[in-house]
Design a protein around this motif. Structure first.
Motif, PDB file in Angstrom:
ATOM      1  N   GLU A 146     -11.906  -9.925  -3.528  1.00 41.00           N
ATOM      2  CA  GLU A 146     -10.615 -10.582  -3.308  1.00 41.00           C
ATOM      3  C   GLU A 146      -9.517 -10.056  -4.221  1.00 41.00           C
ATOM      4  N   GLY A 147      -9.875  -9.224  -5.192  1.00 38.81           N
ATOM      5  CA  GLY A 147      -8.862  -8.629  -6.066  1.00 38.81           C
ATOM      6  C   GLY A 147      -8.331  -7.304  -5.549  1.00 38.81           C
ATOM      7  N   ASP A 148      -8.465  -7.066  -4.253  1.00 34.55           N
ATOM      8  CA  ASP A 148      -8.050  -5.808  -3.619  1.00 34.55           C
ATOM      9  C   ASP A 148      -6.576  -5.496  -3.894  1.00 34.55           C
ATOM     10  N   ILE A 149      -6.285  -4.179  -3.944  1.00 38.02           N
ATOM     11  CA  ILE A 149      -4.918  -3.724  -4.144  1.00 38.02           C
ATOM     12  C   ILE A 149      -4.401  -2.934  -2.952  1.00 38.02           C
ATOM     13  N   LEU A 150      -5.284  -2.558  -2.020  1.00 39.68           N
ATOM     14  CA  LEU A 150      -4.877  -1.702  -0.900  1.00 39.68           C
ATOM     15  C   LEU A 150      -3.909  -2.414   0.036  1.00 39.68           C
ATOM     16  N   LEU A 151      -4.102  -3.709   0.229  1.00 37.51           N
ATOM     17  CA  LEU A 151      -3.201  -4.459   1.102  1.00 37.51           C
ATOM     18  C   LEU A 151      -1.773  -4.404   0.579  1.00 37.51           C
ATOM     19  N   SER A 152      -1.618  -4.592  -0.724  1.00 31.76           N
ATOM     20  CA  SER A 152      -0.280  -4.513  -1.319  1.00 31.76           C
ATOM     21  C   SER A 152       0.263  -3.100  -1.280  1.00 31.76           C
ATOM     22  N   TYR A 153      -0.600  -2.102  -1.467  1.00 32.09           N
ATOM     23  CA  TYR A 153      -0.159  -0.717  -1.374  1.00 32.09           C
ATOM     24  C   TYR A 153       0.285  -0.376   0.047  1.00 32.09           C
ATOM     25  N   GLY A 154      -0.391  -0.956   1.034  1.00 34.59           N
ATOM     26  CA  GLY A 154       0.059  -0.754   2.401  1.00 34.59           C
ATOM     27  C   GLY A 154       1.466  -1.288   2.613  1.00 34.59           C
ATOM     28  N   CYS A 155       1.729  -2.486   2.089  1.00 37.43           N
ATOM     29  CA  CYS A 155       3.086  -3.048   2.175  1.00 37.43           C
ATOM     30  C   CYS A 155       4.083  -2.181   1.411  1.00 37.43           C
ATOM     31  N   LEU A 156       3.675  -1.692   0.249  1.00 38.22           N
ATOM     32  CA  LEU A 156       4.548  -0.818  -0.524  1.00 38.22           C
ATOM     33  C   LEU A 156       4.836   0.466   0.248  1.00 38.22           C
ATOM     34  N   GLY A 157       3.823   1.011   0.919  1.00 36.56           N
ATOM     35  CA  GLY A 157       4.029   2.212   1.715  1.00 36.56           C
ATOM     36  C   GLY A 157       5.036   1.999   2.828  1.00 36.56           C
ATOM     37  N   ILE A 158       5.019   0.819   3.433  1.00 40.83           N
ATOM     38  CA  ILE A 158       6.001   0.514   4.473  1.00 40.83           C
ATOM     39  C   ILE A 158       7.411   0.541   3.885  1.00 40.83           C
ATOM     40  N   VAL A 159       7.570  -0.034   2.698  1.00 42.78           N
ATOM     41  CA  VAL A 159       8.874  -0.010   2.025  1.00 42.78           C
ATOM     42  C   VAL A 159       9.308   1.428   1.759  1.00 42.78           C
ATOM     43  N   LEU A 160       8.391   2.244   1.240  1.00 41.03           N
ATOM     44  CA  LEU A 160       8.729   3.635   0.928  1.00 41.03           C
ATOM     45  C   LEU A 160       9.051   4.422   2.195  1.00 41.03           C
ATOM     46  N   ALA A 161       8.347   4.133   3.300  1.00 49.68           N
ATOM     47  CA  ALA A 161       8.639   4.824   4.558  1.00 49.68           C
ATOM     48  C   ALA A 161      10.023   4.456   5.068  1.00 49.68           C
ATOM     49  N   LEU A 162      10.406   3.191   4.916  1.00 44.08           N
ATOM     50  CA  LEU A 162      11.735   2.779   5.355  1.00 44.08           C
ATOM     51  C   LEU A 162      12.825   3.361   4.465  1.00 44.08           C
ATOM     52  N   LEU A 163      12.470   3.655   3.205  1.00 42.01           N
ATOM     53  CA  LEU A 163      13.418   4.283   2.277  1.00 42.01           C
ATOM     54  C   LEU A 163      13.253   5.802   2.259  1.00 42.01           C
ATOM     55  N   PHE A 164      12.654   6.326   3.296  1.00 40.01           N
ATOM     56  CA  PHE A 164      12.325   7.741   3.461  1.00 40.01           C
ATOM     57  C   PHE A 164      13.422   8.663   2.945  1.00 40.01           C
TER      58      PHE A 164
END
Length: 438
Positions: A146-164
């Protein structure tokens, strides 16, 4: 004009505004092994050791935990580990990994642009990759940790893609604006954690079914909180993006001075900023809760300096190895940019092999931690101190090193990397109509 052929905005940074390629492709495929950079892979391999040491304490059961999730009644051996991990690992490994995540994202963006991939298609690829990474994270939570970080990194990746194609100034303003979220969140690490195996009414995490149901509940909470967690990562991602746009790891010799400054300033600042909270974690002093919260902020902020110090140390090492390789085997650089292999020893090659398969090795840590430490399995985490779980963490990391080296020698990707790339890129990118320059 379709989104797939959408041109770059005029405000896009210079490295994305390249001359059109004679033939544009739908998107550029995954990076080949010979094209990968040594420094990010080496840094990720080291960071994964830190992540194993940081995560293992969350498997401790039946103990009262203080600041930084350290048992308040640890043995002398536990205290030694608590000091070392608190000074060098906690709130240092994850910031480093986040900076490297954003740096790698920037490399992918530049690679797509350099090969003539239309802006809209490249952005769609990055969004798709980020969404699948979030799916990986959700599965990781339910099945293992339950201490996973990939889910948050996925959300962060979406932000970075939108700020392409955002300007550096825009990214900098955004990073500073969200720094307050990072600072406020960092303070909670300074507060006593209590017991991590309390669970919810009717859910006993000490049983297999109870732990599974608990992780399902945890996933719901993480999905709701993932955008907030991603927002705390944005300042770190901005640092990684700006470093990536300047290609500092692709130009290690040219940026040797920067790496030295980051190392000589960042590492001492990271250690000194950690000292007050670490002393509280090992019960040398017991400040009030509000002081612990402020010390948590200091620990978290200085952790960014420490992460940049480690980043600089890896860059410094690679710059020296690049120069040594040039002297021994002929030039491996064209101007300042690395274009050939850097001569390294077996330890560095092993660490880089882990870094190239960081997703697989991160997930493999949980695959090994759970049967060893979970109370419904072997239960080695029940009543354990930090010395025991840290030794197990080092052993688990060493197993991932062996697996990564075996895959490297076989010329194979990590299975998680292979699956993510297959889902993101598909079987084979189809070429777009020929586009002539001029």
């Amino acid at each position: 004009m379709s989104p797939a052929s959408e041109p770059l905005p005029s405000s896009a940074p210079p490295e994305l505004r390249v001359d059109p390629a004679p033939v544009a492709v739908a998107y550029s495929g995954p990076t080949r092994s010979e094209e990968r950079l040594l420094a990010p892979d080496l840094a990720r391999g080291l960071a994964l050791l830190g992540i194993a040491l940081a995560n293992c304490v969350y498997y401790i059961g039946g103990r009262d935990l203080g600041p930084l999730a350290r048992p308040v009644d640890g043995t002398a051996g536990d205290r030694v580990v608590d000091v070392l991990v608190g000074l060098l690992v906690d709130n240092r490994a994850f910031p480093l990994f986040t900076i490297l995540f954003a740096y790698g994202f920037t490399v992918m963006i530049r690679r797509q642009a350099a090969r003539g991939v239309p802006y809209g298609r490249a952005r769609s690829l990055l969004l798709r990759r980020s969404l699948w990474l979030a799916v990986f994270g959700a599965a990781h939570v339910v099945l293992l940790f339950e201490g996973d970080i990939l889910l948050s990194y996925g959300c962060l990746g979406i932000v970075l893609a939108l700020l392409f194609a955002a300007r550096d100034t825009t990214l900098t303003v955004l990073g500073w604006s969200l720094a307050v979220v990072f600072v406020v969140t960092a303070g909670f690490d300074g507060l006593p954690q209590g017991s991590l195996d309390a669970g919810l009414p009717g859910l006993d995490p000490g049983t297999f079914l109870g732990a599974l149901l608990w992780r399902v509940v945890a996933l719901l909470a993480l999905v709701l909180g993932a955008p907030f967690v991603a927002a705390t990562f944005v300042p770190l991602a901005v640092i990684g993006t700006l470093l990536g746009r300047r290609q500092v790891l692709e130009r290690p010799v040219e940026n040797l001075g920067l790496f030295r400054r980051l190392t000589l300033v960042g590492l001492p600042a990271g250690v000194l900023g950690a000292v007050p909270l670490v002393l509280a974690a090992v019960q040398v002093w017991q400040p009030p809760w509000w002081a612990l919260y402020l010390l948590g902020i200091l620990h978290g902020v200085s952790g960014v300096a420490g992460a940049l110090g480690f980043f600089g140390a890896v860059g410094w090492f690679v710059a020296n190895r690049t120069r040594a390789s040039s002297a021994a085997t002929g030039p491996v650089v064209t101007g300042p940019v690395v274009t050939g292999p850097v001569v390294t020893g077996p330890v560095v090659r092993a660490l880089a092999a882990v870094g190239r398969r960081s997703l697989t090795c991160y997930l493999l840590q949980s695959v090994l931690f759970v049967p060893l430490l979970a109370p419904w399995a072997l239960g080695l985490g029940v009543g354990a101190g930090t010395l025991r779980v840290s030794l197990i963490a080092v052993g688990v990391w060493l197993v991932t090193v062996v697996v990564a080296v075996a895959l490297e020698r076989a010329g194979r990707d990590g299975p998680a990397e292979w699956l993510l790339r297959r889902l993101s890129y598909g079987r084979r990118p189809e070429p777009l109509p020929v586009r002539l320059s001029g």
